[in-house]
Design an enzyme around this catalytic site. Structure first.
Site, mmCIF file in Angstrom:
data_model
loop_
_atom_site.group_PDB
_atom_site.id
_atom_site.type_symbol
_atom_site.label_atom_id
_atom_site.label_comp_id
_atom_site.label_asym_id
_atom_site.label_seq_id
_atom_site.Cartn_x
_atom_site.Cartn_y
_atom_site.Cartn_z
ATOM 1 N N ASP A 63 0.825 -1.202 0.000
ATOM 2 C CA ASP A 63 0.000 0.000 0.000
ATOM 3 C C ASP A 63 0.859 1.253 0.000
ATOM 4 O O ASP A 63 1.047 1.907 1.029
ATOM 5 C CB ASP A 63 -0.957 -0.015 1.212
ATOM 6 C CG ASP A 63 -2.061 -1.031 1.031
ATOM 7 O OD1 ASP A 63 -2.391 -1.365 -0.123
ATOM 8 O OD2 ASP A 63 -2.597 -1.513 2.042
ATOM 9 N N LYS A 88 0.149 -8.025 -2.571
ATOM 10 C CA LYS A 88 -1.152 -7.474 -2.983
ATOM 11 C C LYS A 88 -0.964 -6.080 -3.570
ATOM 12 O O LYS A 88 -0.455 -5.171 -2.915
ATOM 13 C CB LYS A 88 -2.093 -7.399 -1.771
ATOM 14 C CG LYS A 88 -3.465 -6.823 -2.112
ATOM 15 C CD LYS A 88 -4.425 -7.030 -0.971
ATOM 16 C CE LYS A 88 -4.651 -5.804 -0.131
ATOM 17 N NZ LYS A 88 -5.402 -4.729 -0.783
ATOM 18 N N ASP A 135 -5.588 -6.896 -6.687
ATOM 19 C CA ASP A 135 -6.832 -6.622 -5.962
ATOM 20 C C ASP A 135 -7.612 -5.498 -6.657
ATOM 21 O O ASP A 135 -7.669 -4.380 -6.171
ATOM 22 C CB ASP A 135 -6.489 -6.253 -4.512
ATOM 23 C CG ASP A 135 -7.715 -6.221 -3.625
ATOM 24 O OD1 ASP A 135 -8.763 -6.768 -4.013
ATOM 25 O OD2 ASP A 135 -7.619 -5.645 -2.524
ATOM 26 N N LYS A 160 -10.903 -5.805 -7.517
ATOM 27 C CA LYS A 160 -12.321 -5.896 -7.101
ATOM 28 C C LYS A 160 -13.258 -5.535 -8.259
ATOM 29 O O LYS A 160 -14.088 -4.624 -8.152
ATOM 30 C CB LYS A 160 -12.609 -5.012 -5.884
ATOM 31 C CG LYS A 160 -11.878 -5.468 -4.621
ATOM 32 C CD LYS A 160 -12.403 -4.775 -3.385
ATOM 33 C CE LYS A 160 -11.740 -5.260 -2.117
ATOM 34 N NZ LYS A 160 -10.337 -4.851 -1.967
ATOM 35 N N PRO A 172 -21.153 -8.828 -17.080
ATOM 36 C CA PRO A 172 -20.226 -9.927 -17.387
ATOM 37 C C PRO A 172 -19.300 -9.626 -18.556
ATOM 38 O O PRO A 172 -18.087 -9.902 -18.492
ATOM 39 C CB PRO A 172 -21.167 -11.098 -17.710
ATOM 40 C CG PRO A 172 -22.390 -10.813 -16.900
ATOM 41 C CD PRO A 172 -22.543 -9.319 -16.912
ATOM 42 N N THR A 182 -18.137 -6.790 -19.685
ATOM 43 C CA THR A 182 -17.112 -5.802 -19.324
ATOM 44 C C THR A 182 -16.058 -6.414 -18.396
ATOM 45 O O THR A 182 -14.856 -6.191 -18.569
ATOM 46 C CB THR A 182 -17.783 -4.581 -18.657
ATOM 47 O OG1 THR A 182 -18.744 -4.071 -19.578
ATOM 48 C CG2 THR A 182 -16.790 -3.500 -18.299
ATOM 49 N N THR A 205 -15.661 -5.880 4.943
ATOM 50 C CA THR A 205 -15.743 -5.799 6.400
ATOM 51 C C THR A 205 -15.896 -4.359 6.883
ATOM 52 O O THR A 205 -16.135 -4.119 8.060
ATOM 53 C CB THR A 205 -14.496 -6.425 7.059
ATOM 54 O OG1 THR A 205 -13.350 -5.836 6.463
ATOM 55 C CG2 THR A 205 -14.460 -7.912 6.875
ATOM 56 N N ARG A 236 -4.180 -8.838 12.942
ATOM 57 C CA ARG A 236 -3.166 -8.040 13.632
ATOM 58 C C ARG A 236 -2.319 -8.957 14.509
ATOM 59 O O ARG A 236 -2.880 -9.703 15.325
ATOM 60 C CB ARG A 236 -3.836 -6.987 14.541
ATOM 61 C CG ARG A 236 -4.387 -5.784 13.775
ATOM 62 C CD ARG A 236 -3.244 -4.913 13.280
ATOM 63 N NE ARG A 236 -3.666 -3.851 12.388
ATOM 64 C CZ ARG A 236 -3.644 -3.898 11.060
ATOM 65 N NH1 ARG A 236 -3.255 -4.994 10.433
ATOM 66 N NH2 ARG A 236 -3.999 -2.876 10.328
HETATM 67 O O1 C5P Z 1 -2.347 -2.170 6.793
HETATM 68 P P1 C5P Z 1 -3.321 -3.290 6.955
HETATM 69 O O2 C5P Z 1 -2.710 -4.540 7.537
HETATM 70 O O3 C5P Z 1 -4.590 -2.879 7.634
HETATM 71 O O4 C5P Z 1 -3.666 -3.650 5.439
HETATM 72 C C1 C5P Z 1 -4.576 -4.611 5.096
HETATM 73 C C2 C5P Z 1 -4.839 -4.575 3.617
HETATM 74 O O5 C5P Z 1 -6.000 -5.348 3.370
HETATM 75 C C3 C5P Z 1 -5.137 -3.191 3.044
HETATM 76 O O6 C5P Z 1 -4.660 -3.169 1.689
HETATM 77 C C4 C5P Z 1 -6.631 -3.105 3.076
HETATM 78 O O7 C5P Z 1 -7.171 -2.267 2.092
HETATM 79 C C5 C5P Z 1 -7.027 -4.536 2.817
HETATM 80 N N1 C5P Z 1 -8.323 -4.905 3.355
HETATM 81 C C6 C5P Z 1 -8.666 -4.813 4.691
HETATM 82 N N2 C5P Z 1 -9.893 -5.201 5.124
HETATM 83 C C7 C5P Z 1 -10.750 -5.676 4.263
HETATM 84 C C8 C5P Z 1 -10.437 -5.787 2.922
HETATM 85 C C9 C5P Z 1 -9.187 -5.392 2.500
HETATM 86 O O8 C5P Z 1 -7.876 -4.377 5.501
HETATM 87 N N3 C5P Z 1 -11.887 -6.089 4.719
#
Ligand code: C5P
Length: 232
Positions: A10, A32, A60, A62, A67, A69, A115, A176
């Site tokens: 990111d 990613k 990613d 998304k 369909p 396109t 989420t 985390r």
């Molecule tokens: O920095 P962090 O560990 O929060 O990054 C998690 C990655 O996963 C980010 O790229 C975030 O956009 C993505 N993500 C997320 N929760 C989701 C879907 C995607 O944190 N539900």
């Protein structure tokens, strides 16, 4: 065994992303690249990441459209050979199938319920069940349409693994590490180990690794190494 950690690159800076790959690749299963990166650097940026080393890419994007396109959009990135390419499961079976047909060698990966949505949001949008029930329904539908991987919240791993075949990969962000001191925007998190123990095949991790870049490449390398060791 290949690492189950997918590192979220990111950053909009291509050079920084390349250096992150360079210093973490021994501990990372895939990288990613999301919309921010892709809209800034495009396919050429993805190729430059792949040029650092022969790493697996989780693209990613998304995708969510009609369909025809989505099929044509998926075809545009098929030659990059990402390991995973995301589409929204809510786009429906025909849309998912269209991506699968365009990229037979890519694991089309269905995103279930974001989420970031609260239960209230889920009701407001018009899902017939709560977020857990909706995620399970969407995962089932996506697999029937040929999706080879599912993105869901750690809280949905157990329920989804009961309704999909074993070869389908489960990928979860929202994790985390237990020692993480970062005070951030992720809620209702699990540790990577808890997510893997519940049945996730990959965990997406960003800042708990990338924030170590401020201290230097060695610190970031060590952090990734420690996290993958904790999973084995
Ligand atoms: O920095 P962090 O560990 O929060 O990054 C998690 C990655 O996963 C980010 O790229 C975030 O956009 C993505 N993500 C997320 N929760 C989701 C879907 C995607 O944190 N539900």
């Amino acid at each position: 065994m290949k690492s189950p950690i997918i590192l979220a690159l990111d950053t909009p800076q291509l050079d920084v992303a390349k250096r992150w790959v360079d210093c973490t690749q021994e501990s990372i299963g895939a990288y990613k690249l999301g919309l921010e990166f892709f809209l800034t650097h495009g396919s050429e940026g993805v190729k430059q990441i792949q040029a650092v080393s022969d790493v697996d890419i989780f693209l990613d994007l998304k995708l969510h459209d009609i369909p025809n396109t989505v099929g044509k959009a998926a075809l545009q990135v098929a030659s990059l050979s990402p390991k995973f390419l995301t589409v929204h499961a809510a786009g429906g079976q025909a849309m998912i199938k269209s991506a699968v047909i365009s990229c037979p060698d890519v694991a089309i990966t269905a995103v279930t319920v974001l989420t970031s949505l609260s239960e209230n949001d889920v009701q407001e949008i018009g899902f017939k069940g709560n977020s857990l029930e909706s995620a399970v329904d969407l995962a089932r539908l996506a697999v029937q349409a040929g999706a080879k991987a599912i993105v869901c919240s750690p809280l949905e791993i157990s329920a989804i693994s009961e309704v999909i075949p074993q070869h389908v990969r489960i990928i979860t962000p929202g994790v985390r590490p237990s020692d993480e001191t970062l005070n951030d925007d992720q809620n209702r998190v699990m540790t990577p180990k808890q997510a893997i123990d519940r049945g996730a095949h990959y965990v997406v991790i960003g800042r708990p690794i990338t924030r170590f870049w401020e201290t230097g490449a060695d610190a970031m390398r060590d952090r990734a190494r420690t996290l993958v060791e904790e999973l084995s």
